[in-house]
Enzyme design. Structure first.
Site, PDB file in Angstrom:
ATOM      1  N   GLN A  99       0.858  -1.197   0.000  1.00 21.17           N
ATOM      2  CA  GLN A  99       0.000   0.000   0.000  1.00 21.17           C
ATOM      3  C   GLN A  99       0.888   1.239   0.000  1.00 21.17           C
ATOM      4  OE1 GLN A  99      -2.357   1.236   3.576  1.00 21.17           O
ATOM      5  NE2 GLN A  99      -4.079   1.168   2.158  1.00 21.17           N
ATOM      6  N   TYR A 169      -6.576  10.501   3.519  1.00 21.89           N
ATOM      7  CA  TYR A 169      -5.172  10.776   3.180  1.00 21.89           C
ATOM      8  C   TYR A 169      -5.123  11.716   1.969  1.00 21.89           C
ATOM      9  CZ  TYR A 169      -3.842   7.526   6.759  1.00 21.89           C
ATOM     10  OH  TYR A 169      -3.678   6.957   7.983  1.00 21.89           O
ATOM     11  N   ARG A 345      -9.543  -7.468  10.662  1.00 25.90           N
ATOM     12  CA  ARG A 345      -9.523  -7.922  12.057  1.00 25.90           C
ATOM     13  C   ARG A 345      -9.701  -9.425  12.225  1.00 25.90           C
ATOM     14  NH1 ARG A 345     -13.610  -3.343  13.701  1.00 25.90           N
ATOM     15  NH2 ARG A 345     -14.174  -3.843  11.550  1.00 25.90           N
TER      16      ARG A 345
HETATM   17  C1  LIG Z   1      -5.278  -2.102  13.450  1.00 24.15           C
HETATM   18  C2  LIG Z   1      -5.766  -1.568  12.134  1.00 24.15           C
HETATM   19  C3  LIG Z   1      -4.892  -0.841  11.323  1.00 24.15           C
HETATM   20  C4  LIG Z   1      -5.335  -0.366  10.079  1.00 24.15           C
HETATM   21  N1  LIG Z   1      -4.429   0.286   9.253  1.00 24.15           N
HETATM   22  C5  LIG Z   1      -4.807   0.596   7.989  1.00 24.15           C
HETATM   23  C6  LIG Z   1      -3.855   1.094   7.054  1.00 24.15           C
HETATM   24  O1  LIG Z   1      -2.665   1.241   7.336  1.00 24.15           O
HETATM   25  N2  LIG Z   1      -4.292   1.389   5.803  1.00 24.15           N
HETATM   26  C7  LIG Z   1      -5.605   1.209   5.433  1.00 24.15           C
HETATM   27  O2  LIG Z   1      -5.953   1.478   4.287  1.00 24.15           O
HETATM   28  N3  LIG Z   1      -6.526   0.742   6.300  1.00 24.15           N
HETATM   29  C8  LIG Z   1      -6.148   0.413   7.553  1.00 24.15           C
HETATM   30  N4  LIG Z   1      -7.076  -0.133   8.413  1.00 24.15           N
HETATM   31  C9  LIG Z   1      -8.467  -0.370   7.935  1.00 24.15           C
HETATM   32  C10 LIG Z   1      -8.565  -1.793   7.365  1.00 24.15           C
HETATM   33  O3  LIG Z   1      -7.778  -1.930   6.200  1.00 24.15           O
HETATM   34  C11 LIG Z   1     -10.006  -2.154   6.993  1.00 24.15           C
HETATM   35  O4  LIG Z   1     -10.450  -1.229   6.012  1.00 24.15           O
HETATM   36  C12 LIG Z   1     -10.948  -2.159   8.201  1.00 24.15           C
HETATM   37  O5  LIG Z   1     -10.327  -2.728   9.342  1.00 24.15           O
HETATM   38  C13 LIG Z   1     -12.247  -2.927   7.908  1.00 24.15           C
HETATM   39  O6  LIG Z   1     -11.963  -4.297   7.670  1.00 24.15           O
HETATM   40  P1  LIG Z   1     -12.271  -5.440   8.793  1.00 24.15           P
HETATM   41  O7  LIG Z   1     -13.669  -5.217   9.264  1.00 24.15           O
HETATM   42  O8  LIG Z   1     -12.091  -6.728   8.041  1.00 24.15           O
HETATM   43  O9  LIG Z   1     -11.283  -5.260   9.894  1.00 24.15           O
HETATM   44  C14 LIG Z   1      -6.673  -0.604   9.665  1.00 24.15           C
HETATM   45  C15 LIG Z   1      -7.530  -1.328  10.495  1.00 24.15           C
HETATM   46  C16 LIG Z   1      -7.095  -1.814  11.709  1.00 24.15           C
HETATM   47  C17 LIG Z   1      -8.056  -2.633  12.549  1.00 24.15           C
END
Ligand SMILES: Cc1cc2nc3c(=O)[nH]c(=O)nc-3n(C[C@H](O)[C@H](O)[C@H](O)COP(=O)(O)O)c2cc1C
Length: 394
Positions: A99, A169, A345
């Site tokens: 990314q 961003y 997650r």
């Molecule tokens: C601990 C954590 C760190 C994250 N860091 C990023 C990141 O660096 N870049 C990004 O685009 N999304 C980031 N996200 C968002 C996730 O990519 C994703 O869009 C979001 O968690 C929803 O997906 P999930 O329900 O499967 O967790 C982060 C999410 C979590 C939980």
């Protein structure tokens, strides 16, 4: 056509062994911006867990695109380290994406040493600074940085790059009417707000050629009234498709306004207070955290409705993201016409999640969206403290 989530899928010419992608979740494992063994092991383990592709989170395209000092900045010196990472993932049979982003006015002046770049002069509460409105020269330089970083990612063995156009961003700041208040040809109408993000995509495409997979993570909505709205996001998706994106990851939210919109669930205020370095921030978060970090109730596949509107409007492969936690959720995403799913997650909770689903050992993840993983990424590296306790007891 409905795909089986465990059947191979294609991102351009790149074939993934299945349709599950580990999404970018900031690892917090790069002190000094270096590639470390924990970062390599984290992604090797995701690959060993059976995903089709894992995504290394937030690598800044330039030093001034960082929010924290411990973020990677793309440069030739880190290519050998990244090559070890991509080799480790490939050895487990998965593909790997990087990314790439620029955080614009979220950058901390303390970290980058200069005033952060922005579309317009807007105050950032987190960085306690105003962004410096970008000149056409700044835009040319940033577009070149995205292109150069994409080339280096390919040299390091990444199978794809994911350009960050969401979550508030820099490129999302251009798309959002809240942060883009320009009166020149880069602001105002959606066409104008799209101009710079499309120029970046064009530069990247020119640089990597027509076949290299360039995925774009974009917002379906910024999650607040003055931000990007779902109807505009459909047009953004169409323009990114026409501009040469290979696939789109459909997310939402704006870190400085609606930080948990992209995740939903519990607000881990006290965990976030605990990991803040400065007392000023600790006190600020303790007093005002509940006001600035809103709670959004969690439901499975929480971006499905807005994502379906995009599905109807474009033909390129789409990646559904947001609250995918179960076999039923994976199947519903496929039945709704999506080509891939991305999970955060559920895989932080257990990197063996997919194997367990496939063997029929479990039907859903036990992740309860406590969101303490968000605080952990600033306290030594992203992990799920609840899962560790659970597996120890279990
Ligand atoms: C601990 C954590 C760190 C994250 N860091 C990023 C990141 O660096 N870049 C990004 O685009 N999304 C980031 N996200 C968002 C996730 O990519 C994703 O869009 C979001 O968690 C929803 O997906 P999930 O329900 O499967 O967790 C982060 C999410 C979590 C939980």
């Amino acid at each position: 056509m409905t795909y089986d989530v465990f059947s191979p899928g294609k991102l351009g010419d790149l074939e993934l062994r299945n349709r599950v992608i580990k999404t970018a979740t900031f690892e917090g494992m790069c002190p000094g911006g270096e590639v470390t063994e924990p970062l390599i092991e984290h992604h090797r383990a995701m690959a060993a867990g059976g995903v089709g592709m894992t995504t290394v989170a937030y690598c800044s395209v330039s030093p001034d695109g960082r929010t924290y000092g411990h973020q990677m900045v793309m440069r030739s010196e880190i290519v050998p380290g990244l090559r070890r990472l991509t080799d480790a993932v490939h050895a487990e049979g998965a593909a790997v994406a990087l990314q790439l982003g620029h955080c614009g006015y979220f950058a901390s002046k303390k970290v980058i040493g200069v005033r952060p770049l922005a579309p317009s002069k807007v105050f950032n509460l987190y960085g306690l600074s105003f962004g410096r409105p970008m000149t056409p020269d700044d835009m040319g330089r940033v577009a070149d940085d995205f292109a150069r970083s994409s080339d280096l990612a390919r040299e390091a063995g990444f199978d794809a790059v994911e350009l960050h156009y969401g979550h508030g961003y820099l490129l999302s700041q251009f798309l959002s009417p809240f942060t883009n208040r320009r009166t020149d040809e880069y602001g105002g109408s959606l066409d104008n707000r799209l101009r710079f993000p499309l120029e970046v995509l064009e530069r990247v495409r020119q640089s990597v050629g027509p076949d290299y997979p360039v995925v774009v993570k974009m917002n379906l909505s910024d999650g607040f009234g003055r931000g990007l709205q779902p109807a505009e996001a459909v047009v953004v998706a169409q323009r990114l498709e026409a501009g040469g994106a290979t696939a789109l990851v459909l997310s939402g939210g704006f870190v400085s306004k609606t930080p948990l919109y992209m995740m939903r669930g519990n607000v881990p205020t006290w965990d976030m207070v605990r990991v803040q370095e400065s007392w000023f921030r600790k006190v600020g978060l303790a007093l005002f955290g509940r006001i600035f970090v809103q709670r959004y109730p969690f439901e499975e596949l929480f971006f499905l409705r807005e994502s379906l509107a995009v599905r109807e409007a474009v033909d390129l492969p789409l990646v559904l993201i947001g609250g995918i936690l179960s076999r039923a959720g994976l199947d519903r995403a496929m039945a709704s016409g999506f080509d891939f799913v991305a999970l955060g997650r559920a895989l932080i909770y257990d990197d063996q999640f997919l194997h367990k689903l496939q063997r029929g050992d479990i039907e859903r993840s036990a992740c309860d969206q406590c969101n303490r993983c968000i605080a952990e990424m600033d306290a030594g590296g992203v992990r799920c403290p609840c899962a560790e306790r659970f597996f120890e007891i279990g």
